[in-house]
Design a protein around this motif. Structure first.
Motif, PDB file in Angstrom:
ATOM      1  N   GLU A  56      23.041  57.904 -12.676  1.00  0.00           N
ATOM      2  CA  GLU A  56      24.510  57.998 -12.550  1.00  0.00           C
ATOM      3  C   GLU A  56      25.069  57.313 -11.303  1.00  0.00           C
ATOM      4  O   GLU A  56      26.079  56.553 -11.474  1.00  0.00           O
ATOM      5  N   GLU A  57      24.118  57.141 -10.330  1.00  0.00           N
ATOM      6  CA  GLU A  57      24.771  56.224  -8.958  1.00  0.00           C
ATOM      7  C   GLU A  57      24.713  55.054  -9.484  1.00  0.00           C
ATOM      8  O   GLU A  57      25.558  54.228  -9.037  1.00  0.00           O
ATOM      9  N   MET A  58      23.591  54.490 -10.209  1.00  0.00           N
ATOM     10  CA  MET A  58      23.570  53.108 -10.731  1.00  0.00           C
ATOM     11  C   MET A  58      24.877  52.774 -11.615  1.00  0.00           C
ATOM     12  O   MET A  58      25.480  51.695 -11.471  1.00  0.00           O
ATOM     13  N   ASN A  63      29.813  49.840 -12.160  1.00  0.00           N
ATOM     14  CA  ASN A  63      31.187  50.020 -12.679  1.00  0.00           C
ATOM     15  C   ASN A  63      32.418  49.762 -11.796  1.00  0.00           C
ATOM     16  O   ASN A  63      33.563  49.898 -11.977  1.00  0.00           O
ATOM     17  N   THR A  64      31.867  49.871 -10.252  1.00  0.00           N
ATOM     18  CA  THR A  64      32.909  49.772  -9.174  1.00  0.00           C
ATOM     19  C   THR A  64      33.340  48.329  -9.065  1.00  0.00           C
ATOM     20  O   THR A  64      32.228  47.396  -8.925  1.00  0.00           O
TER      21      THR A  64
END
Length: 76
Positions: A56-58, A63-64
């Motif tokens: 989820e963090e990756m 996507n940022t």
């Protein structure tokens, strides 16, 4: 709940040979019933939770959008 080597490999997305190697190395705890190894799947709960959080963090990081650099417009 006890699972076979093939079921555990599928759950962990690993080859069966790697699961067997980890059993022989003692990195995965298993019971041998005379025919096959049985692995208690509860020992992977923390690992699977951490793997899910990492994914989820990756995904969030990928996507940022990259912010605009403030110095790009600054011409001295």
């Amino acid at each position: 709940m006890y699972k076979t080597v093939s079921e555990t490999a599928k759950d962990l997305s690993m080859p069966e040979e790697m699961v067997l190697r980890y059993i022989y190395e003692g990195r995965i705890k298993a019971v041998h019933d005379g025919e096959q190894f049985l692995i208690n799947s509860d020992q992977f709960d923390t690992y699977l939770e951490q793997l899910k959080l990492l994914k989820e963090e990756m995904e969030l990081w990928q996507n940022t959008p990259i912010p605009d650099d403030m110095d790009v417009r600054d011409e001295d």
